[in-house]
Motif scaffolding. Structure first.
Motif, short mmCIF file in Angstrom:
data_model
loop_
_atom_site.label_atom_id
_atom_site.label_comp_id
_atom_site.label_asym_id
_atom_site.label_seq_id
_atom_site.Cartn_x
_atom_site.Cartn_y
_atom_site.Cartn_z
N GLY B 307 0.96 -1.40 -0.03
CA GLY B 307 0.03 0.17 -0.10
C GLY B 307 0.87 1.35 -0.10
O GLY B 307 0.61 2.15 -0.91
N ALA B 308 1.86 1.37 0.97
CA ALA B 308 2.73 2.40 1.01
C ALA B 308 3.45 2.72 -0.44
O ALA B 308 3.65 3.74 -1.05
CB ALA B 308 3.76 2.58 2.13
N LYS B 309 4.06 1.57 -0.96
CA LYS B 309 4.78 1.46 -2.15
C LYS B 309 3.90 2.03 -3.30
O LYS B 309 4.52 3.14 -4.17
CB LYS B 309 5.10 0.00 -2.59
N ALA B 310 2.57 1.50 -3.15
CA ALA B 310 1.52 2.29 -4.44
C ALA B 310 1.36 3.71 -4.44
O ALA B 310 1.26 4.43 -5.24
CB ALA B 310 0.19 1.48 -4.12
N ALA B 311 1.31 4.30 -3.25
CA ALA B 311 1.13 5.59 -3.00
C ALA B 311 2.33 6.35 -3.38
O ALA B 311 2.26 7.41 -4.16
CB ALA B 311 1.05 5.97 -1.32
N HIS B 312 3.55 5.92 -2.84
CA HIS B 312 4.83 6.37 -3.29
C HIS B 312 4.95 6.37 -5.11
O HIS B 312 5.28 7.45 -5.51
CB HIS B 312 5.92 5.57 -2.94
N GLU B 313 4.23 5.50 -5.66
CA GLU B 313 4.48 5.36 -7.06
C GLU B 313 3.38 6.09 -7.84
O GLU B 313 3.20 6.04 -9.13
CB GLU B 313 4.47 3.97 -7.62
N GLY B 314 2.39 6.77 -6.87
CA GLY B 314 1.44 7.71 -7.55
C GLY B 314 0.09 6.89 -8.09
O GLY B 314 -0.85 7.59 -8.41
N LEU B 315 0.20 5.76 -7.46
CA LEU B 315 -1.07 4.94 -8.19
C LEU B 315 -2.41 5.43 -7.29
O LEU B 315 -3.51 4.90 -7.83
CB LEU B 315 -0.95 3.34 -7.74
N THR B 316 -2.44 6.06 -6.10
CA THR B 316 -3.47 6.44 -5.46
C THR B 316 -3.88 7.91 -5.72
O THR B 316 -4.74 8.38 -4.78
CB THR B 316 -3.23 6.30 -3.86
N GLU B 317 -3.03 8.59 -6.57
CA GLU B 317 -3.53 9.95 -6.94
C GLU B 317 -4.65 10.00 -7.52
O GLU B 317 -5.07 8.95 -8.44
CB GLU B 317 -2.23 10.53 -7.83
N ILE B 318 -5.31 11.28 -7.69
CA ILE B 318 -6.33 11.31 -8.61
C ILE B 318 -5.82 11.05 -10.11
O ILE B 318 -5.02 11.92 -10.47
CB ILE B 318 -7.00 12.92 -8.51
N GLY B 319 -6.44 10.28 -10.90
CA GLY B 319 -5.90 9.91 -12.11
C GLY B 319 -4.84 8.85 -12.04
O GLY B 319 -4.72 8.10 -13.12
N GLY B 320 -4.81 8.17 -10.90
CA GLY B 320 -4.02 7.11 -10.52
C GLY B 320 -4.80 5.68 -10.88
O GLY B 320 -6.21 5.83 -10.96
N LYS B 321 -4.32 4.47 -10.57
CA LYS B 321 -5.23 3.10 -10.44
C LYS B 321 -6.39 3.26 -9.76
O LYS B 321 -7.61 3.06 -10.15
CB LYS B 321 -4.50 2.13 -10.11
N ILE B 322 -6.21 3.78 -8.48
CA ILE B 322 -7.49 3.79 -7.48
C ILE B 322 -7.22 5.24 -6.40
O ILE B 322 -6.46 4.97 -5.78
CB ILE B 322 -7.55 2.55 -6.67
N PRO B 323 -7.91 6.32 -7.14
CA PRO B 323 -7.57 7.29 -6.45
C PRO B 323 -8.08 7.14 -4.85
O PRO B 323 -9.34 6.87 -4.67
CB PRO B 323 -8.63 8.65 -7.09
#
Lengths: 117, 387
Positions: B307-323
């Motif tokens: 989960g933290a890695k995903a946030a660091h890689e931008g996957l949880t940004e608006i426009g990411g895999k899951i905002p």
């Protein structure tokens, strides 16, 4: 240690699950049939933190070290650690019993803390 | 069960609101939700009020009774729902079942907290810490930030995660909060600044922790069959779930797993016949940055430890895999305890209506929340969809 000073958990006589002594029914099988189990003298540090904003009861301390430990028989406990330096997950500790603070009404709180071996 | 719709929302500014009382805040959000739902001339069946610390911080009981009296909703049934920081989610769950069962048709949920007037050092933290287990945790000096510190260290060690990845969640949430006019903080922060902020509960730092806030949030819910009578774009609540876990955190087999969230989110997904792949936006309960990381795993978006890695890689940004937390989350929107669970659902309503402005998630049809009580011992998830 006298009985107050022991860290004791309950072991379910029906399913064997080990749990904190305030449970009145087993967390796993709902049995009320328990035996008390004592800890061994040595435990492993599972995690720790240095809290730089201690609660009001610890008004005389700038910070305190808190750790979660596990004994060989699986009993876990949370408590303060006597040292704030050279802490490491997996290090060996032993419980000692002492006064840890005074409540705001002046009453004294005695419980276990953990000391590096 | 009947289908349940949200037909109106109301949200005060969150932050330090010196000139408003707890009841003022509840009234403001409630009246706004009533106006938004075009129910100003309609009788309500029931009102659920969520607030965790009204007695302790505001010397007030009977909050729900006071609210219905002040805003002219007599003789609606009125209940005060308390489930720690998950009071808002619990209130929505109770309102959902009241409507789904057929017992009620039109219901108001209003959540609030008034906290920033408490000037005693550690006053609010001590009040919140009364949720913890007295003998096993509290007498040793453990507070919620210390649990978050212990959890952060366990997670970093177990999954080999650098602290920067976890703290990047605060940077992302502040960036999102910049575009939320109701947020406590509308200010960007840099990762460098966050990583240099004071250590509160090592390795947890000041910028990993949400603020103490004042604020209120309210929604109007009704039987979906009559929703279009009031509102052009009702949002359906199609899944709710709630589950508990051990009071003492170290009795959990693995402290980095939120079993209550796994169970309650599965209940919500199953009720709605959805899976995590169907979700377009997630409002997490990031009281501490580490919580957003592990919630994003246990609610089904990422593998354990990623989960933290995903946030660091931008996957949880608006426009990411899951905002995650386009609202800014608890970190930037703020955390008036009883209001938070309601505010999470309101953000999803705005997202699904397409009214979220610069923080809009494109084509958002389905969203889910995690509203976190205790330290993970009582969690509520709400799943919403466009009608």
């Amino acid at each position: 240690m006298n009985s107050k000073e022991r860290i004791e958990w309950k072991k379910c006589n029906n399913c064997g699950f080990l749990q904190y002594p305030t449970h009145l029914r087993c967390l796993k099988c709902k049995s009320k049939d328990f035996i008390l189990v004592e800890t061994s003298s040595v435990c492993n540090l599972l995690s720790y933190t240095i809290l730089n904003a201690p609660p009001a009861e610890f008004r005389n301390q700038k910070s305190l070290a808190l750790g979660i430990v596990e004994f060989e028989n699986g009993i876990r406990a949370l408590g303060q650690i006597s040292s704030k330096e050279d802490l490491e997950i997996g290090m060996k500790l032993k419980p000692i019993y002492k006064k840890i603070c005074e409540n705001l009404d002046g009453s004294e709180v005695y419980t276990h803390i953990f000391e590096p071996i | 069960m009947r289908e349940v719709a949200i037909i109106g929302v109301g949200h005060t500014k969150f932050g330090r609101l010196n000139d408003k009382s707890l009841l003022d805040l509840l009234c403001e959000a409630s009246l706004e939700a009533i106006e938004d739902s075009n129910t100003s001339n309609t009788d309500f069946d029931s009102v659920y009020v969520a607030s965790m610390l009204a007695e302790t911080l505001n010397h007030m009981t009977g909050v729900a009774s006071a609210l219905v009296d002040r805003i002219g909703l007599l003789p609606a049934a009125a209940d005060h729902i308390k489930n720690g920081p998950a009071s808002g989610g619990s209130a929505i769950k109770n309102a959902f079942y009241a409507i789904a069962s057929g017992a009620c048709e039109l219901v108001l949920v209003s959540g609030a907290e008034k906290m920033t007037h408490i000037t005693l050092p550690g006053g609010v933290t001590s009040a919140v810490a009364t949720m913890t287990h007295h003998n096993a945790e509290r007498i040793h000096g453990a507070s919620l930030p210390s649990f978050a510190g212990l959890l952060t260290r366990s997670y970093m060690e177990k999954y080999n995660v650098p602290k920067e990845w976890i703290t990047s969640i605060a940077v992302k949430n502040h960036r999102n909060g910049l575009n939320n006019p109701y947020a406590h903080f509308q200010k960007e922060i840099t990762l460098k600044k966050a990583m240099e902020s004071p250590i509160i509960a090592d390795p947890l730092q000041l910028y990993d922790i949400c603020p103490i806030s004042d604020g209120a949030a309210a929604i109007v819910m009704c039987d979906a069959n009559i929703a279009k009578k009031y509102c052009d774009s009702p949002i359906l609540i199609t899944g709710v779930g709630q589950a508990t876990d051990t009071h003492i955190i170290y009795e959990r087999e693995d402290v980095t797993v939120l079993n209550a969230l796994r169970i309650c989110s599965k209940q919500a997904y199953d009720m709605a016949k959805k899976t995590p792949n169907d979700i377009d936006v997630f409002e997490a309960h990031d009281a501490f940055t580490i919580l957003e990381a592990i919630q994003s795993e246990d609610i089904g978006f990422f593998k354990k430890g990623e989960g933290a890695k995903a946030a660091h890689e931008g996957l949880t940004e608006i426009g990411g895999k899951i905002p995650i937390n386009p609202s800014g989350g608890l970190k930037a929107r703020g955390h008036p305890l009883g209001a938070t669970g309601v505010a999470q659902v309101i953000e999803l309503v705005w997202q699904l209506r397409g009214e979220a402005g610069k923080r809009q998630v494109a084509d958002a049809d389905t969203g889910i929340t995690c509203n976190f009580g205790g330290f993970g011992n009582n969690i509520v998830s709400i799943l919403v969809e466009r009608m």
